[in-house]
Design an enzyme around this catalytic site. Structure first.
Site, PDB file in Angstrom:
ATOM      1  CB  CYS A 179      -0.910   0.321   1.000  1.00  0.00           C
ATOM      2  SG  CYS A 179      -1.504   1.271   1.450  1.00  0.00           S
TER       3      CYS A 179
ATOM      4  CB  CYS B 195      -3.283   4.639   6.584  1.00  0.00           C
ATOM      5  SG  CYS B 195      -4.896   3.627   6.555  1.00  0.00           S
TER       6      CYS B 195
ATOM      7  CB  CYS C 195      -7.772  -0.333   1.844  1.00  0.00           C
ATOM      8  SG  CYS C 195      -7.557  -0.904   2.957  1.00  0.00           S
TER       9      CYS C 195
ATOM     10  CD  GLN D 158     -15.825 -13.004  14.495  1.00  0.00           C
ATOM     11  OE1 GLN D 158     -14.673 -12.269  14.559  1.00  0.00           O
ATOM     12  NE2 GLN D 158     -15.962 -13.016  15.631  1.00  0.00           N
TER      13      GLN D 158
ATOM     14  CG  ASP E 186     -15.482 -14.731  21.029  1.00  0.00           C
ATOM     15  OD1 ASP E 186     -14.397 -14.359  21.464  1.00  0.00           O
ATOM     16  OD2 ASP E 186     -15.897 -14.831  20.379  1.00  0.00           O
TER      17      ASP E 186
ATOM     18  CB  CYS F 203      -9.686 -10.020  20.771  1.00  0.00           C
ATOM     19  SG  CYS F 203     -11.098  -9.700  21.913  1.00  0.00           S
TER      20      CYS F 203
HETATM   21  N1  SAH Z   1     -18.548 -15.667  19.969  1.00  0.00           N
HETATM   22  C1  SAH Z   1     -19.098 -13.431  19.456  1.00  0.00           C
HETATM   23  C2  SAH Z   1     -18.514 -12.585  19.983  1.00  0.00           C
HETATM   24  C3  SAH Z   1     -17.874 -12.426  20.555  1.00  0.00           C
HETATM   25  S1  SAH Z   1     -16.932 -10.476  20.942  1.00  0.00           S
HETATM   26  C4  SAH Z   1     -18.175 -14.200  17.236  1.00  0.00           C
HETATM   27  O1  SAH Z   1     -17.667 -15.198  17.184  1.00  0.00           O
HETATM   28  O2  SAH Z   1     -18.915 -13.470  16.730  1.00  0.00           O
HETATM   29  C5  SAH Z   1     -17.681 -10.511  22.445  1.00  0.00           C
HETATM   30  C6  SAH Z   1     -19.001 -10.035  22.617  1.00  0.00           C
HETATM   31  O3  SAH Z   1     -19.205 -10.267  24.550  1.00  0.00           O
HETATM   32  C7  SAH Z   1     -20.048  -9.114  22.227  1.00  0.00           C
HETATM   33  O4  SAH Z   1     -20.467  -9.149  21.685  1.00  0.00           O
HETATM   34  C8  SAH Z   1     -19.910  -8.112  23.039  1.00  0.00           C
HETATM   35  O5  SAH Z   1     -21.087  -7.302  22.731  1.00  0.00           O
HETATM   36  C9  SAH Z   1     -20.132  -9.502  24.326  1.00  0.00           C
HETATM   37  N2  SAH Z   1     -20.174  -8.817  25.431  1.00  0.00           N
HETATM   38  C10 SAH Z   1     -19.484  -7.756  26.444  1.00  0.00           C
HETATM   39  N3  SAH Z   1     -19.604  -7.801  27.574  1.00  0.00           N
HETATM   40  C11 SAH Z   1     -20.283  -9.398  27.413  1.00  0.00           C
HETATM   41  C12 SAH Z   1     -20.892  -9.965  29.327  1.00  0.00           C
HETATM   42  N4  SAH Z   1     -20.759  -8.696  30.489  1.00  0.00           N
HETATM   43  N5  SAH Z   1     -21.985 -10.611  29.828  1.00  0.00           N
HETATM   44  C13 SAH Z   1     -22.201 -10.948  28.235  1.00  0.00           C
HETATM   45  N6  SAH Z   1     -22.188 -10.353  26.663  1.00  0.00           N
HETATM   46  C14 SAH Z   1     -21.034  -9.521  26.929  1.00  0.00           C
END
Ligand code: SAH
Length: 459
Positions: free
Chosen positions: A74, A80, A164, A289, A388, A415
């Site tokens: 890029c 950027c 991009c 995602q 997650d 993450c």
């Molecule tokens: N597992 C999903 C999203 C994960 S991202 C996937 O793979 O697409 C993390 C998620 O946690 C978000 O959607 C956010 O809104 C939610 N979140 C944040 N704090 C939370 C809590 N205290 N209880 C439940 N969900 C929560």
């Protein structure tokens, strides 16, 4: 301390790389952080900031490039604010991310010899054009012509770029059409400072499997302020795959991109795409995602770690739009999902219906409240728990409840390796052990890293 002054030029050898992707070099023992460099570079840098024990400097020229340095594809990679580490070869990016995870698990989690449990990084086949969602701010160049691009790091000045390298290639044509339409019809780009002008952002979403495309113009005004709109719609709707053209109204002085009101001006209100075999409906506001191919890799790994036989009760905590829940449902007895955002659960239920998943149930609320209450009232336990969480990791109350529920397996999708390490340590102190760790690269050229790890209850 150092007696260097701002703007003074110094020669540095870059000897380390921070988790934010900045190179680190020392001048007479005093450390400087320098963006756009990689380990092994010998550079001239100009001092930009001085703190007591460290400073910042800007790359001026490269005296001797590191063998790991590559020319970014890029042309505006440096300016950027998007890509951070395009100058580092993809091979080395993979090594960097794997080491970052290992380092956190050791340092923060106290997991010695964790390398033995870590699989090789699951990297992208091609690290380009992988994002399915883009939000381009619209502004003006010096001549006053409308431009689209991305914000420079830490500021809101737009670096014009319609091509991009990590976004879908179709964006370039979409943006060129919109900018030409704006110029021809004298439609003003929004000006953040004065709060005047019409077009704020262009949002695009692309279904990589289905080929479906959505374009949404975010405007500070009404649909009728978009003069001659049918001409633009004609042009955009002729693009192969175009499925949805929308307008979103945002008249507030805010950094939030989307406003409340969305109107479909051509086609459908959503596009569809797949992760693995699961089909999803995606509206302009839906969370989805951004790298669906690697998300499929991540979820396949989560499924493998869950080791389901078809009978298990599974809890998917922080489930978002239920992506992991649905992915696991086919191999499980029953899946419960918990998520704090109500709209995400609305989507999760729609997606469950589209895919004919009847063994899933979703709850809206904080995981650390819903799960303990449910566990207490119904006594329902779990064979497998998937979490997650966002970057800050799991709530301690939730970790406690999970340990009380005593699932055989916990699949932790993360993450942020630092909070993963912290939470895994807590779970291990409550009777679990880390069995396997997989690092998945979803975001090439950024320093973000996804990890999935399997913890198992010590018998
Ligand atoms: N597992 C999903 C999203 C994960 S991202 C996937 O793979 O697409 C993390 C998620 O946690 C978000 O959607 C956010 O809104 C939610 N979140 C944040 N704090 C939370 C809590 N205290 N209880 C439940 N969900 C929560």
């Amino acid at each position: 301390m150092t007696d260097l002054k701002k703007n003074q030029e110094i020669i540095l050898e870059i000897e380390d790389f921070t988790k934010e992707g900045e190179g680190l070099g020392k001048y007479q023992g005093f450390p400087f952080f320098v963006k756009d460099t990689v380990i092994g570079d010998r550079i001239v840098a100009a001092v930009t900031g001085l703190k007591k024990n460290y400073g910042y400097a800007r790359l001026v020229s490269i005296l001797e490039p590191s063998p790991d340095r590559v020319e970014p594809l890029c042309p505006v990679a440096r300016q950027c604010g998007g890509c951070r580490i395009q100058q580092l070869s993809y091979e080395k990016q993979k090594e960097f991310k794997w080491n970052l995870v290992a380092g956190c698990l050791k340092r923060i989690g106290g997991f010695e010899n964790i390398e033995k449990k870590m699989e090789p990084i699951l990297a992208m086949e091609s690290p380009w054009h992988y994002r399915n969602k883009a939000q381009f701010p619209i502004g003006r160049d010096r001549e006053g012509r409308p431009v689209a691009g991305f914000y420079a790091g830490r500021t809101h000045s737009i670096i014009p770029n319609t091509n991009c390298m990590i976004q879908a290639e179709v964006n370039a044509g979409i943006l060129d059409s919109i900018l030409a339409y704006m110029e021809k019809n004298r439609i003003e780009p929004y000006d953040e400072k004065g709060g005047k002008g019409l077009v704020r952002h262009v949002l695009t979403r692309v279904g990589f499997v289905t080929g479906q495309i959505m374009v949404c113009l975010i405007i500070n005004g009404r649909e009728k302020d978009l003069k001659n709109l049918p001409a633009l719609v004609d042009e955009l709707s002729a693009i192969e795959g175009m499925t949805s053209i929308m307008v979103n109204i945002n008249r507030e002085k805010t950094n939030r991109i989307l406003g409340e009101e969305c109107r479909t001006i051509w086609g459908k209100d959503y596009i569809e795409d797949y992760i693995g075999e699961i089909r999803y409906q995606i509206g302009p506001k839906s969370f989805f995602q951004v790298n669906p191919a690697q998300t499929g890799v991540l979820y396949a790994k989560a499924l493998e770690y869950a080791g389901l036989t078809g009978k298990e009760t599974v809890w998917d905590m922080y489930c978002g739009i239920g992506t992991i829940s649905l992915f696991l449902a086919r191999s499980a007895g029953k899946v419960y999902g918990v998520e704090i955002v109500k709209e995400a659960i609305d989507d999760a239920r729609i997606n469950a219906a589209i895919n004919g998943c009847q063994n899933v149930e979703f709850f809206v609320g904080k995981a650390e409240e819903v799960v303990p209450a449910h566990h207490k009232e119904t006594g329902i336990s779990a064979d497998v728990v998937v979490v997650d969480p966002p970057r800050k990791g799991c709530d301690p109350v939730l970790l406690e409840t999970i340990a009380d529920m005593g699932p055989d397996k916990i699949v932790y999708v993360s993450c942020d390796p630092a909070t993963l390490a912290r939470d895994a340590r807590i779970l291990c102190d409550k009777g679990y052990e880390v069995i396997k760790v997989a690092v998945v690269d979803q975001f090439a050229h950024s320093t973000h890293v996804e990890v999935v790890s399997l913890l198992s209850r010590v018998k």
